[in-house]
Design an enzyme around this catalytic site. Sequence first.
Site, PDB file in Angstrom:
ATOM      1  N   SER A   1       0.834  -1.204   0.000  1.00  0.00           N
ATOM      2  CA  SER A   1       0.000   0.000   0.000  1.00  0.00           C
ATOM      3  C   SER A   1       0.870   1.256   0.000  1.00  0.00           C
ATOM      4  O   SER A   1       1.665   1.446  -0.911  1.00  0.00           O
ATOM      5  CB  SER A   1      -0.965  -0.046   1.191  1.00  0.00           C
ATOM      6  OG  SER A   1      -1.894   1.013   1.135  1.00  0.00           O
TER       7      SER A   1
ATOM      8  N   HIS B   1      -8.452   1.656  -0.894  1.00  0.00           N
ATOM      9  CA  HIS B   1      -8.311   0.670  -1.972  1.00  0.00           C
ATOM     10  C   HIS B   1      -9.667   0.134  -2.449  1.00  0.00           C
ATOM     11  O   HIS B   1      -9.808  -1.041  -2.776  1.00  0.00           O
ATOM     12  CB  HIS B   1      -7.390  -0.474  -1.546  1.00  0.00           C
ATOM     13  CG  HIS B   1      -6.039   0.001  -1.112  1.00  0.00           C
ATOM     14  ND1 HIS B   1      -5.170   0.621  -1.978  1.00  0.00           N
ATOM     15  CD2 HIS B   1      -5.424  -0.011   0.091  1.00  0.00           C
ATOM     16  CE1 HIS B   1      -4.071   0.959  -1.329  1.00  0.00           C
ATOM     17  NE2 HIS B   1      -4.203   0.592  -0.071  1.00  0.00           N
TER      18      HIS B   1
END
Length: 307
Positions: free
Chosen positions: A89, A192
């Site tokens: 991430s 996300h």
Amino acid sequence: MLALLLPGQGAQTPGMLAPWISNAENQKLIATWSLHIDLDLERLGTIASAEEIKDTANAQPLIVAAGLLGANSLLSNDGFKVSVVAGHSVGEIAAAGIAGVLSQSQALELVRQRGIAMAKVASQFETGMAAVLGGERDLVLKAISELALVAANENGAGQIVAAGALDALDKLIENPPTGSRVRALAVAGAFHTPYMQSAVEQVTKYAENLKINEPISQLLSNRDGSVVASGKDAINRIVHQIANPVRWDLCMESLVQLGVTGSIELPPAGTLVGLLKRATPGIESFALKSPEDLAAAREFAAKHGGA
């Protein structure tokens, strides 16, 4: 073959920069970065509370700064080669800085813009994330989909993170998929997922002005675990990953396929090493948590990345 791994949001802990900036050179660098991005990284990394550093706009630059400090310290007198770099991430931005795609100052600039944009979007919706631990992958994904949630992170080792509306997450927690347990995560948004699309648009505009270089190491992408084709490809993937799932499971598979024998997780270390040990036990791992670990980390690096 040696890989460096960079953790994502949630890995931060109060005071985590304190041991690293006892070094005068690192303290000067943190002061420079703080002025550059208009955020007091030294205070956030030494005396700020857990609640303050949980804030997305604070957590993301802090995590990237910690990873870059750890990399600088590890690589300052290296006698080894880093073949692969991968970040989870927001850790992808630190990875891009280490792989040379961005300068370190630009990596901090990018993550500052990312954190602000994502925090702004998150404040507009009552959303969150929850980790599903255990259970069969197909059954877990089916349960997530049936609640109109998104499998935002597939982390491997029996861990999938669901994201979306808080009421749907509550239902998942109350009725977990067979053979699993579900734990709410202390994050303030559905990262996300499509909820973050407007953040992608904001960060895309900013990224257009970045000076992008070609990677000096193989750099893996969270999109599909593949090695990025170019520096431009890396940044495009990093920006669009804001609203798309993280496939860390595929990144770990790529480590195996590329022939990685040892991985060092840079600070704030611990999370990715744990996943790696469970999913790919054939790869040795090392968590670089403090400067006290540097001597052992360099020995580990020389073993796996030596000429």
